[in-house]
Design a protein around this motif. Structure first.
Motif, short mmCIF file in Angstrom:
data_model
loop_
_atom_site.label_atom_id
_atom_site.label_comp_id
_atom_site.label_asym_id
_atom_site.label_seq_id
_atom_site.Cartn_x
_atom_site.Cartn_y
_atom_site.Cartn_z
N UNK A 1 6.58 -1.38 -8.57
CA UNK A 1 5.13 -1.52 -8.69
C UNK A 1 4.77 -2.25 -9.97
N UNK B 1 5.25 -5.78 -9.24
CA UNK B 1 4.19 -6.21 -8.33
C UNK B 1 2.90 -6.46 -9.12
N UNK C 1 3.00 -9.56 -11.04
CA UNK C 1 2.79 -10.71 -10.14
C UNK C 1 1.32 -10.94 -9.86
N UNK C 2 0.62 -9.89 -9.45
CA UNK C 2 -0.75 -10.06 -8.98
C UNK C 2 -1.49 -8.73 -9.01
N UNK D 1 -4.03 -8.02 -6.02
CA UNK D 1 -3.34 -7.66 -4.78
C UNK D 1 -2.76 -6.24 -4.89
N UNK D 2 -2.26 -5.91 -6.08
CA UNK D 2 -1.70 -4.57 -6.28
C UNK D 2 -2.77 -3.51 -6.00
N UNK D 3 -3.98 -3.75 -6.49
CA UNK D 3 -5.07 -2.79 -6.25
C UNK D 3 -5.37 -2.67 -4.76
N UNK D 4 -5.49 -3.83 -4.09
CA UNK D 4 -5.83 -3.84 -2.67
C UNK D 4 -4.73 -3.16 -1.85
N UNK D 5 -3.50 -3.31 -2.31
CA UNK D 5 -2.36 -2.74 -1.60
C UNK D 5 -2.37 -1.21 -1.67
N UNK D 6 -3.12 -0.68 -2.63
CA UNK D 6 -3.17 0.77 -2.75
C UNK D 6 -2.32 1.30 -3.90
N UNK D 7 -1.81 0.38 -4.72
CA UNK D 7 -1.04 0.82 -5.89
C UNK D 7 -1.99 1.44 -6.90
N UNK D 8 -1.64 2.61 -7.38
CA UNK D 8 -2.45 3.28 -8.38
C UNK D 8 -2.18 2.62 -9.73
#
Lengths: 234, 287
Positions: B167, B170, B173-174, B177-184
């Protein structure tokens, strides 16, 4: 009804982009939003996902307001969003990209990687390749896979065919239909290829200048002469 | 020839210490998008925490080492939550200036508690080991090499094999996108501080073992740390490891031609050349 967008006004800073938009998605439907550039199509999706300031109106998911939810909470609720560009992590491998889609899952169980690799066979042999080294179409597959790994109930797609070669455009749209049919996920999609999108959609919305102009079944919108002349290029 | 090999060997030891510090600096830049000017002083803090546990409380060195790393990580999280978190939405230059302030606070705090004088973990002289070809190393320097290699391998495994490590990459990288992906993302930021602080504390302790402790020990290394980070490609932890070694060895080798006082200038020169020739660094993608 899985999603209900009610009289939404939203935008960046002081500027409003959406001026009171209402959109609905029923369980299992494919719904397309079409319209000219700058009509607020993408902003609609971003507003639903809490990425753009919602100033008035409401977004309901299964009847509950999700206005205040953060993106990771929405993913937990079963929503999933595929942005238009930069939608993979380039330095992560294909498989790691899929794993990130399941970040919020507490159990580190074997996720539905098989399901994704069955849907997109080319990804299976590239699972250890960095996503940044893939072609545009393959990246789009990775982005879809990442969004589908948690088996969402509502998939939001922002111009899934943008920048793809004609060959991949049809392939990706066919995949959207296939995913909808096989997994039952409801799809709300923004598309530039309006005709192709409406053809495969249960229902469609035509936006212009941040307002809803038309709303009907996909087929009816295609047959509507006014819509065809104004928005579908004759 | 002997001198050359001796300098390379010294350079590798210095390079180890710089590399450990740079990994965290690079990771933090990749994720939070700001150069953490307090990184050197966090290194000092780690060294003094180890002094507290080892010398003042009389614990064995390995226990002091681990506890000091943990305590430094704890301080890093507290500082992040109190200071940086509220600055996160501002421009990255604000965060950078904030970190300069934190650097000053940390250094003066250390001076207040432990005084301006030098400290040592051990009193006494170590007999060097002859490695052949006339190269001599202290037993401690072998320890530094072994600990660094072990920590770098652990950091690598963390970044490659754990969900949190992936994570971090990730997010680097972006972020959107990390937020949208659901990464806390807030949780990942905390872990990034932990990893960065643990490694930089280790670097400080190893530097203290090699030489001595002083309140400005980390601050003096900040330039080589940034040079190594930029050389390797800012945001790339693997580049930082490589950059650390290159800077360490070049600094030592430079003493063949120029007076040792100018050693930090060598790091600066390498950094400038890299920025002119290949601003993305050896292993970086984009700035």
């Amino acid at each position: 009804m899985i999603l209900q967008v009610k009289d939404v006004v939203s935008g960046y800073g002081d500027m409003d982009i959406l001026h009171g938009i209402s959109i609905e998605v029923n369980q299992g439907e494919i719904v397309s939003i079409v319209g000219p550039n700058g009509s607020g199509k993408s902003t609609t999706l971003k507003t639903i996902f809490g990425l753009v300031n919602l100033k008035q109106g409401e977004v309901l998911y299964y009847g509950d307001s999700i206005n205040q939810n953060t993106p990771d909470q929405l993913v937990g609720l079963g929503l999933s969003f595929v942005p238009q560009s930069d939608n993979v992590f380039p330095s992560l491998t294909v498989h790691e990209n899929l794993e990130m889609g399941a970040f919020i899952s507490k159990t580190n169980k074997k996720y539905r990687f098989d399901l994704i690799y069955d849907l997109f066979p080319p990804l299976k042999e590239k699972r250890k390749t960095q996503a940044g080294n893939l072609s545009g179409g393959q990246r789009q597959m990775v982005a879809f896979g990442r969004a589908l790994i948690m088996e969402p109930e509502l998939l939001l797609l922002d111009e899934p065919t943008a920048g793809l070669s004609p060959l991949y455009i049809d392939m990706i749209l066919e995949k959207v239909a296939e995913i909808n049919k096989e997994t039952g996920v409801s799809v709300l999609m923004v598309e530039q290829n309006a005709k192709k999108a409406l053809k495969m959609s249960d229902r469609g919305y035509v936006l212009a200048a941040g307002q809803k102009k038309y709303e009907d079944t996909g087929q009816a919108l295609l047959n509507n002469e006014e819509v065809a002349q104004l928005f579908l290029g004759g | 020839m002997v001198l050359l090999l001796q300098l390379i060997s010294n350079g590798i030891i210095l390079g180890c210490i710089i590399a450990l510090g740079s990994i965290g600096l690079s990771l933090l830049y990749g994720i939070l998008k700001f150069g953490n000017f307090a990184h050197g002083d966090m290194m000092t803090l780690g060294a003094y925490f180890a002094f507290l546990f080892k010398v003042q409380l009389g614990m064995p060195m390995w226990a002091a080492f681990v506890l000091a790393m943990a305590l430094t990580a704890f301080v890093a999280i507290i500082v992040d939550q109190i200071i940086y978190k509220s600055l996160r939405k501002s421009d990255s230059i604000i965060l950078l200036i904030g970190s300069v302030g934190i650097a000053l606070i940390l250094r003066n705090f250390i001076q207040l508690i432990w005084g301006p004088q030098n400290h040592f973990y051990d009193k006494g002289i170590q007999m060097p080991i002859k490695l052949g070809l006339g190269v001599r190393v202290k037993p401690n320097q072998i320890l530094i090499l072994v600990v660094t290699v072990a920590l770098v391998i652990l950091a690598h495994l963390f970044l490659r094999k754990t969900k949190m490590g992936k994570a971090m990459r990730a997010m680097s990288d972006n972020m959107d996108l990390a937020k949208v992906t659901g990464i806390n993302t807030e949780q990942v930021i905390k872990w990034t501080w932990v990893l960065g602080a643990v490694l930089t504390a280790a670097a400080g302790i190893l530097l203290g073992i090699d030489t001595h402790l002083s309140p400005s020990m980390g601050w003096n290394l900040l330039l080589p740390l940034f040079a190594a980070t930029i050389l390797g490609g800012i945001g790339s932890p693997y580049g930082a490891m490589l950059g650390g070694l290159v800077i360490g060895v070049s600094q030592e080798l430079s003493t063949l031609i120029i007076p040792p006082t100018y050693k930090p200038g060598v790091a600066f020169l390498i950094m400038l050349l890299m920025l002119l020739i290949k601003p993305t660094g050896l292993m970086g993608r984009s700035v």
